[in-house]
Motif scaffolding. Structure first.
Motif, mmCIF file in Angstrom:
data_model
loop_
_atom_site.group_PDB
_atom_site.id
_atom_site.type_symbol
_atom_site.label_atom_id
_atom_site.label_comp_id
_atom_site.label_asym_id
_atom_site.label_seq_id
_atom_site.Cartn_x
_atom_site.Cartn_y
_atom_site.Cartn_z
ATOM 1 N N LEU A 201 0.878 -0.897 0.476
ATOM 2 C CA LEU A 201 -0.077 0.076 -0.204
ATOM 3 C C LEU A 201 0.554 1.383 0.002
ATOM 4 C CD1 LEU A 201 -1.764 -2.096 0.885
ATOM 5 C CD2 LEU A 201 -3.077 -0.770 2.320
ATOM 6 N N LEU A 202 1.175 2.048 -1.328
ATOM 7 C CA LEU A 202 1.988 3.155 -1.530
ATOM 8 C C LEU A 202 0.978 4.269 -1.349
ATOM 9 C CD1 LEU A 202 3.356 1.751 -5.015
ATOM 10 C CD2 LEU A 202 3.600 1.222 -2.427
ATOM 11 N N VAL A 203 1.758 5.313 -0.173
ATOM 12 C CA VAL A 203 1.142 5.979 0.645
ATOM 13 C C VAL A 203 2.038 7.538 0.670
ATOM 14 C CG1 VAL A 203 0.330 7.417 2.632
ATOM 15 C CG2 VAL A 203 -0.080 4.867 1.886
ATOM 16 N N ARG A 233 -4.080 11.551 8.350
ATOM 17 C CA ARG A 233 -5.557 10.625 9.493
ATOM 18 C C ARG A 233 -6.044 10.097 8.543
ATOM 19 N NH1 ARG A 233 -5.411 16.399 12.302
ATOM 20 N NH2 ARG A 233 -4.142 15.547 14.602
ATOM 21 N N ALA A 234 -6.778 10.832 7.634
ATOM 22 C CA ALA A 234 -8.060 10.197 6.313
ATOM 23 C C ALA A 234 -7.585 9.072 5.508
ATOM 24 C CB ALA A 234 -8.125 11.825 5.248
ATOM 25 N N THR A 235 -5.825 9.406 5.154
ATOM 26 C CA THR A 235 -5.213 8.009 4.672
ATOM 27 C C THR A 235 -5.082 6.684 5.799
ATOM 28 O OG1 THR A 235 -3.996 9.720 3.051
ATOM 29 C CG2 THR A 235 -3.343 7.489 3.573
ATOM 30 N N ALA A 236 -4.956 7.049 6.589
ATOM 31 C CA ALA A 236 -4.632 5.829 7.954
ATOM 32 C C ALA A 236 -6.424 5.038 7.948
ATOM 33 C CB ALA A 236 -4.188 7.067 8.986
ATOM 34 N N ALA A 237 -7.129 5.574 7.830
ATOM 35 C CA ALA A 237 -8.711 5.225 8.068
ATOM 36 C C ALA A 237 -8.499 4.519 6.712
ATOM 37 C CB ALA A 237 -9.277 6.290 8.108
ATOM 38 N N ARG A 238 -8.210 4.983 5.406
ATOM 39 C CA ARG A 238 -8.934 4.840 4.372
ATOM 40 C C ARG A 238 -7.888 2.914 4.673
ATOM 41 N NH1 ARG A 238 -11.855 1.924 1.281
ATOM 42 N NH2 ARG A 238 -10.753 2.304 -1.276
ATOM 43 N N VAL A 239 -7.106 3.214 4.454
ATOM 44 C CA VAL A 239 -5.109 2.182 5.042
ATOM 45 C C VAL A 239 -6.226 1.085 5.593
ATOM 46 C CG1 VAL A 239 -3.254 0.915 5.522
ATOM 47 C CG2 VAL A 239 -3.762 3.044 4.133
ATOM 48 N N LYS A 240 -6.517 1.308 6.770
ATOM 49 C CA LYS A 240 -7.534 0.131 7.835
ATOM 50 C C LYS A 240 -8.321 0.258 7.552
ATOM 51 C CE LYS A 240 -8.882 -0.128 12.396
ATOM 52 N NZ LYS A 240 -9.558 0.492 13.494
ATOM 53 N N ALA A 241 -9.492 1.041 6.778
ATOM 54 C CA ALA A 241 -10.858 0.154 5.578
ATOM 55 C C ALA A 241 -9.988 -0.889 4.832
ATOM 56 C CB ALA A 241 -11.043 0.984 5.289
ATOM 57 N N ASP A 374 -1.052 13.282 -5.633
ATOM 58 C CA ASP A 374 -1.518 13.604 -4.386
ATOM 59 C C ASP A 374 -0.465 13.266 -3.137
ATOM 60 O OD1 ASP A 374 -3.527 15.875 -5.742
ATOM 61 O OD2 ASP A 374 -4.391 13.570 -6.851
ATOM 62 N N PRO A 375 -0.483 15.147 -2.777
ATOM 63 C CA PRO A 375 -0.434 14.156 -1.145
ATOM 64 C C PRO A 375 -0.939 13.859 -0.612
ATOM 65 C CG PRO A 375 -0.275 16.665 -1.423
ATOM 66 C CD PRO A 375 -1.081 15.912 -3.230
ATOM 67 N N ALA A 376 -0.957 12.373 0.444
ATOM 68 C CA ALA A 376 -1.451 11.422 0.387
ATOM 69 C C ALA A 376 -2.831 10.758 -0.078
ATOM 70 C CB ALA A 376 -2.473 11.847 2.354
ATOM 71 N N GLY A 377 -2.027 10.340 -1.190
ATOM 72 C CA GLY A 377 -2.858 9.535 -2.013
ATOM 73 C C GLY A 377 -1.876 7.982 -2.045
ATOM 74 N N LEU A 378 -2.806 7.193 -2.398
ATOM 75 C CA LEU A 378 -2.708 6.189 -2.279
ATOM 76 C C LEU A 378 -2.831 5.011 -3.800
ATOM 77 C CD1 LEU A 378 -2.611 4.030 0.006
ATOM 78 C CD2 LEU A 378 -4.829 3.283 0.246
ATOM 79 N N SER A 379 -1.852 4.423 -3.257
ATOM 80 C CA SER A 379 -1.829 3.122 -4.817
ATOM 81 C C SER A 379 -1.648 2.391 -4.109
ATOM 82 C CB SER A 379 -0.708 3.529 -5.181
ATOM 83 O OG SER A 379 -0.692 5.105 -5.619
ATOM 84 N N MET A 393 -4.200 0.298 -8.010
ATOM 85 C CA MET A 393 -4.995 0.888 -7.319
ATOM 86 C C MET A 393 -3.995 2.881 -7.823
ATOM 87 S SD MET A 393 -7.540 2.281 -4.837
ATOM 88 C CE MET A 393 -6.507 1.984 -3.619
ATOM 89 N N VAL A 394 -4.320 3.734 -8.444
ATOM 90 C CA VAL A 394 -2.786 4.252 -8.466
ATOM 91 C C VAL A 394 -3.735 5.986 -7.607
ATOM 92 C CG1 VAL A 394 -1.314 5.998 -10.388
ATOM 93 C CG2 VAL A 394 -1.848 3.488 -10.479
ATOM 94 N N ASN A 395 -3.072 6.452 -7.217
ATOM 95 C CA ASN A 395 -3.661 7.702 -6.895
ATOM 96 C C ASN A 395 -4.770 7.787 -6.202
ATOM 97 O OD1 ASN A 395 -2.730 10.452 -5.852
ATOM 98 N ND2 ASN A 395 -3.821 10.799 -7.649
ATOM 99 N N GLU A 396 -5.562 7.170 -5.556
ATOM 100 C CA GLU A 396 -6.317 7.192 -5.083
ATOM 101 C C GLU A 396 -6.796 8.393 -3.780
ATOM 102 O OE1 GLU A 396 -10.227 3.903 -3.297
ATOM 103 O OE2 GLU A 396 -8.708 5.196 -1.470
ATOM 104 N N THR A 397 -7.988 9.155 -4.117
ATOM 105 C CA THR A 397 -8.217 9.999 -2.913
ATOM 106 C C THR A 397 -9.163 10.347 -2.442
ATOM 107 O OG1 THR A 397 -7.796 11.699 -5.010
ATOM 108 C CG2 THR A 397 -5.832 11.541 -4.433
ATOM 109 N N ALA A 398 -10.274 9.542 -3.279
ATOM 110 C CA ALA A 398 -11.461 9.301 -2.154
ATOM 111 C C ALA A 398 -12.066 9.820 -0.966
ATOM 112 C CB ALA A 398 -12.561 8.128 -2.790
#
Length: 401
Positions: A201-203, A233-241, A374-379, A393-398
């Motif tokens: 999980l790339l952050v 914090r928002a990215t952390a919640a997404r990673v946990k999900a 993006d900053p805090a984007g997730l791949s 997934m590439v650069n998820e920011t939802a």
């Protein structure tokens, strides 16, 4: 034990294009020019370009078998050199699987570079390729152009080791399509993999003051802004999900990444270890550090053009993307080996993450300037033990909305 640097000389051709085809490859010690390995094989009926790519693959495999860490590929095929260097698009769909196989093999080395040479400087590989074409012509009796030299084919020279093995024409067609999965390469398939991968999980770290001001931010230890901390914090919640079970969080040593990693670890319960990996640090932008993009363009226009045009160029006093790629590949190999079938969170910066995604997608260097993170984007990238790779997934920011 010192690292082994080698030169791969590769060539291929077909008598008829398509016609009876074959390839040759030579691996030399980069310092002494001693021949360490030779590869040559008849391919049955194929095109010049397919044969050239097959020679490249054989040379890279031989270099990997020798344990080489750095490879310079020399070919007289402008097409292959430019496509594998990322400067030309691969428009022929028949060549894309071969280029993808080559990109996968490249990840086994610390560094691979491509150099075009005139044919007279590629005589050894050319001779092996011609001997292989002789073999192919004998196998493909009745094939169009079987007895006439065409394309790159020339009379074979003497003193060349006999070709190692033969393929029937239909075997060659299957092998070159990428469907055989031979020599340890993952077999392309539309089927979902059944094995458990190592999942990354790339952050990218959250925003800093430099992010808002559009400044180059490399080795400078700029902290997260209030916005960046909220993003973490928002990215952390997404990673946990996405991944309730994480084996480790691996982070760049810079504070903006370490703080992002700490927030993620806290959200996951505080029991996930956070490991600092120096090789995940951002590119060193040298004299451009802390300056705005427009300031750099105004003061160093030529240097910026060179930097944008080649991964071998570095900002004044800084680091090239090629150097960044060497250390990023080292990290990926270590994580893949050390955490089989595990999920990891990797917190890093724009440049290392772009390079990791470029390699995972077997893309060219132009990808680095076309992807935005993006900053805090997730791949998400999955890696399997057989060498297979899938980008989920590439650069998820939802989660930042």
């Amino acid at each position: 034990m010192s690292a082994l640097r080698v030169v791969v000389e590769a060539d291929g051709g077909a008598r008829g294009n398509p016609g009876p085809a074959g390839y040759g490859a030579v691996v030399r010690d980069a310092n002494s020019s001693e021949v360490l390995a030779e590869r040559a094989e008849a391919l049955g009926i194929a095109t010049n370009n397919v044969a050239e790519y097959s020679g490249l693959l054989a040379g890279l495999r031989a270099a990997a078998d020798l344990g080489a860490s750095e490879v310079e590929v020399r070919m007289d095929s402008k097409l292959v050199v430019e496509q594998m260097s990322g400067r030309w698009q691969i428009k022929n769909p028949g060549l894309r699987p071969l280029a993808a196989q080559a990109a996968t093999l490249m990840r086994r080395f610390d560094l691979v570079t491509y150099v075009w040479v005139p044919r007279e400087r590629n005589k050894h590989a050319d001779a092996l390729a011609n001997r292989a074409m002789d073999e192919a012509a004998g196998l493909a009796s009745g094939a169009r152009g079987g007895g006439e030299a065409a394309g790159k084919a020339q009379p074979a020279t003497g003193g060349v080791r006999p070709v190692a093995g033969k393929l029937r024409p239909e075997q060659g067609a299957r092998r070159l399509s990428g469907a055989s999965g031979e020599r340890g390469q993952p077999r392309p398939s539309w089927e979902p993999p059944s094995a458990t991968p190592t999942r990354l999980l790339l952050v990218r770290h959250g925003a800093t003051a430099f992010t808002a001001q559009r400044r180059y931010s490399g080795r400078g230890d700029v902290p997260l802004s209030d916005t960046g901390l909220a993003q973490a914090r928002a990215t952390a919640a997404r990673v946990k999900a996405l991944a309730p079970t994480v084996a480790a969080i691996v982070t760049s040593p810079l504070v903006r990444c370490m703080r992002t990693a700490e927030v993620i670890a806290g959200t996951l319960g505080g029991e996930v270890p956070v490991e600092v990996e120096p090789d995940l640090v951002e590119c060193d932008f040298g004299e451009w550090e802390g300056r705005t993009f427009s300031e750099v363009r105004a003061q160093w226009p030529d240097e910026m053009d060179a930097w944008l045009g080649s991964t071998e160029e570095a900002p004044p006093g800084g680091e090239s993307f090629r150097a960044v790629a060497t250390r990023v590949r080292r990290v990926v190999a270590t994580l893949h080996k050390g955490y089989p079938e595990s999920t990891l969170v990797v917190v890093s910066h724009v440049s290392p993450l772009k390079i990791l995604l470029r390699d995972a997608l077997a893309a060219g260097d132009a990808f680095l300037h076309r992807l935005y993170l993006d900053p805090a984007g997730l791949s998400i990238v999955d890696m399997w033990a057989d060498g297979g790779v899938a980008v989920r997934m590439v650069n998820e920011t939802a989660h930042l909305a």
